[in-house]
Design a protein around this motif. Structure first.
Motif, PDB file in Angstrom:
ATOM      1  N   LEU A  50       1.016  -1.292  -0.019  1.00 22.32           N
ATOM      2  CA  LEU A  50       0.024  -0.062  -0.071  1.00 22.32           C
ATOM      3  C   LEU A  50       0.760   1.185  -0.183  1.00 22.32           C
ATOM      4  N   VAL A  51       1.894   1.128   0.628  1.00 22.26           N
ATOM      5  CA  VAL A  51       2.779   2.428   0.491  1.00 22.26           C
ATOM      6  C   VAL A  51       3.377   2.571  -1.049  1.00 22.26           C
ATOM      7  N   THR A  52       3.583   1.569  -1.524  1.00 24.79           N
ATOM      8  CA  THR A  52       4.028   1.821  -3.015  1.00 24.79           C
ATOM      9  C   THR A  52       2.929   2.339  -3.931  1.00 24.79           C
ATOM     10  N   THR A  54      -9.811   7.882  -2.717  1.00 23.23           N
ATOM     11  CA  THR A  54      -8.822   6.978  -3.062  1.00 23.23           C
ATOM     12  C   THR A  54      -7.590   7.027  -2.301  1.00 23.23           C
ATOM     13  N   LEU A  55      -6.937   8.350  -2.314  1.00 26.09           N
ATOM     14  CA  LEU A  55      -5.862   8.561  -1.264  1.00 26.09           C
ATOM     15  C   LEU A  55      -6.303   8.176   0.249  1.00 26.09           C
ATOM     16  N   ALA A  56      -7.545   8.415   0.717  1.00 26.00           N
ATOM     17  CA  ALA A  56      -7.787   8.061   1.888  1.00 26.00           C
ATOM     18  C   ALA A  56      -7.905   6.685   2.052  1.00 26.00           C
ATOM     19  N   LEU A 111      -4.227   5.182   2.293  1.00 21.15           N
ATOM     20  CA  LEU A 111      -3.556   5.520   3.489  1.00 21.15           C
ATOM     21  C   LEU A 111      -4.098   4.729   4.678  1.00 21.15           C
ATOM     22  N   ALA A 112      -5.429   4.681   4.606  1.00 19.52           N
ATOM     23  CA  ALA A 112      -6.236   4.292   5.642  1.00 19.52           C
ATOM     24  C   ALA A 112      -5.952   2.639   5.884  1.00 19.52           C
ATOM     25  N   THR A 113      -5.901   1.783   4.757  1.00 22.06           N
ATOM     26  CA  THR A 113      -5.368   0.520   4.791  1.00 22.06           C
ATOM     27  C   THR A 113      -4.005   0.323   5.281  1.00 22.06           C
ATOM     28  N   PHE A 114      -2.989   1.119   4.728  1.00 22.31           N
ATOM     29  CA  PHE A 114      -1.742   1.040   5.225  1.00 22.31           C
ATOM     30  C   PHE A 114      -1.370   1.123   6.530  1.00 22.31           C
ATOM     31  N   THR A 115      -2.240   2.356   7.294  1.00 23.92           N
ATOM     32  CA  THR A 115      -2.017   2.554   8.530  1.00 23.92           C
ATOM     33  C   THR A 115      -2.915   1.342   9.554  1.00 23.92           C
ATOM     34  N   TYR A 116      -3.935   1.104   9.143  1.00 25.90           N
ATOM     35  CA  TYR A 116      -4.621   0.089   9.792  1.00 25.90           C
ATOM     36  C   TYR A 116      -3.841  -1.142   9.798  1.00 25.90           C
ATOM     37  N   THR A 159      -7.608  -4.269   1.672  1.00 24.25           N
ATOM     38  CA  THR A 159      -6.649  -4.442   0.437  1.00 24.25           C
ATOM     39  C   THR A 159      -7.375  -4.756  -0.894  1.00 24.25           C
ATOM     40  N   LEU A 160      -8.330  -5.463  -0.754  1.00 24.48           N
ATOM     41  CA  LEU A 160      -9.136  -5.848  -2.121  1.00 24.48           C
ATOM     42  C   LEU A 160      -9.750  -4.557  -2.502  1.00 24.48           C
ATOM     43  N   ALA A 161     -10.541  -3.759  -1.539  1.00 20.02           N
ATOM     44  CA  ALA A 161     -11.172  -2.432  -1.915  1.00 20.02           C
ATOM     45  C   ALA A 161     -10.238  -1.568  -2.433  1.00 20.02           C
TER      46      ALA A 161
END
Length: 449
Positions: A65-67, A104-106, A109-114, A144-146
């Protein structure tokens, strides 16, 4: 404040990160509390690996997700740069206010942080299933799928948004919303009659001893607090005139309007101080123009697109013609609205505040002057300007004729100054003749249905 936040990229992603941290803390605790009470049919769909597997999944999600976020941000910046250099710097606000990009950015970043937040709760070195937040890891997988789906949709959305036609449609839609919000329809009889009566009773021209209202902060005038000005005028028994409209460039200490007593000879020093302070606070300035109260801003954007398309480095008259089509539609809509000064009335229906707004002459000049100058050697551009004037003649009232006549005179002079082929000159001359006929017919019978 709401309009400012809407045009920023960071508020929605920041909210997503905060919610992700909360979810990453709360869900593992719920996992620990209810892990033995999960129904068998539900547990079959949850993550079933051990602690090492959970850590591997969460690390993979966080790293990928960072990438993806970096890629998304890079594509967004590239799009902003393209819009700025190829079309107009004033289109950047359209992209930064795009909810799709912000969402999309939210999500990324939310997936990465979570995933990172849940990763800290996974305990290793114990038996196969203890210390593993199964529901939390499953939620990370679903996010991640989302995110994968969001990336595909984002790329599709971006490919559509960078098309100039989409940009112009977005500008046109924003202009329609601004017009509908700010300008009453010209058939709104009560509004029209009140304004006419007010003008007949008072020409609203500042007397020689009027108090000069000065600008408090330099920048572009973005909005005017009408209620604050009206209350200040009523409290001081005064008439206020703000002669700079939203979109104007203001400089600290320079005049922006005037105020004078409605009945008495002059203001007291205390009243002068209150009026000056109230006017300064009611006028908001910013570092860039916005469409919040700026009626001419969208026309400025469309004209910028046309001018950029007609530059020697681009040489795209078709885009200029399309931009003029959008400008024509907006101008025809504006002729159906009350243009010019906006009057604020007190409870006795007396004029207290006059706010300057562009009239049709200002807006028409903004829409056609630069395209006419830069596209003078292109018959297609001049033909579209001629059609714009004819369309405006069909929809306007006799009061709107002088600006159209003036623009028609300039168009004829521009055509006469060019070395066109006889066929092209004949076509353009015929178009200008049709404009004259439309104006004559409108003068005799009113606007064409």
């Amino acid at each position: 404040m709401r309009d400012t936040l809407r045009a920023q990229l960071w508020p929605l992603p920041t909210l997503g990160v905060v919610l992700a941290v909360v979810a990453g803390v709360v869900l593992p605790r719920l996992d620990e509390q209810f892990q033995h009470d999960i129904p068998p049919w539900l547990s079959d769909y949850l993550f079933s690996g051990n602690a090492d597997a959970a850590r591997s999944v969460l690390e993979a999600i966080a790293g990928s997700l960072v990438t993806v976020t970096a890629l998304t941000f890079s594509l967004t910046v590239l799009t902003l740069q393209l819009a700025s250099s190829q079309f107009s710097p004033r289109l950047l606000r359209t992209f930064t206010a795009d909810r799709y990009v912000q969402t999309t950015l939210a999500l990324f970043l939310a997936t990465f942080t979570y995933a990172l937040t849940v990763l800290r709760t996974v305990r290793t070195g114990e038996d196969e299933r203890s210390g593993v937040p199964h529901m939390s890891v499953t939620v990370a997988f679903l996010l991640t799928l989302a995110s994968v789906l969001g990336l595909v949709l984002f790329l599709s959305h971006l490919a559509r948004e960078i098309r100039v036609e989409t940009m112009m449609s977005s500008v046109h839609s924003a202009a329609d919303r601004t017009i509908q919000r700010l300008l009453p329809h010209r058939e709104d009889a009560p509004y029209r009659n009140l304004a006419a009566e007010a003008h007949q009773g008072n020409p609203l021209r500042p007397p020689s001893n009027a108090l000069t209202l000065t600008v408090g902060t330099s920048g572009f005038l973005t909005s005017v607090d009408e209620d604050a000005l009206l209350n200040a005028a009523v409290a001081a028994d005064a008439i206020l005139v703000i002669d700079r409209h939203p979109g104007s460039s203001l400089i600290t200490g320079t005049p922006m309007g005037a105020a004078w007593p409605r009945t008495s000879e002059r203001f007291t020093p205390e009243t002068q101080a209150r009026l000056t302070e109230a006017a300064s606070k009611a006028v908001t300035t910013g570092s860039e123009r916005t469409d919040h109260q700026d009626i001419a801003f969208s026309l400025r954007q469309l004209t910028d697109i046309a001018a950029k398309a007609l530059s020697p480095g681009v040489n795209d008259p078709t885009t200029a013609v399309h931009a003029l089509s959008h400008s024509s539609a907006l101008l025809c809509e504006l002729t159906q609205r009350h243009l010019g000064p906006h009057l604020l009335l007190d409870n006795d229906q007396q004029v207290r505040v006059v706010l300057q707004r562009p009239n049709l002459e200002d807006l028409l000049d903004l829409a056609v002057t630069q395209p006419m100058r830069y596209g003078a050697a292109e018959p297609a551009v001049l033909a579209r300007i001629a059609m714009l004037l004819r369309e405006l003649a069909w929809t306007s009232t006799p009061a709107h004729q002088p600006p159209v006549h003036s623009a028609l005179t300039r168009l004829r002079a521009t055509i006469d100054a060019q070395d066109f082929h006889p066929t092209e000159r004949l076509q353009l001359t015929e178009l200008t003749r049709l404009i004259g006929e439309a104006l004559a017919k409108q003068q005799a019978h009113g606007p064409t249905p």
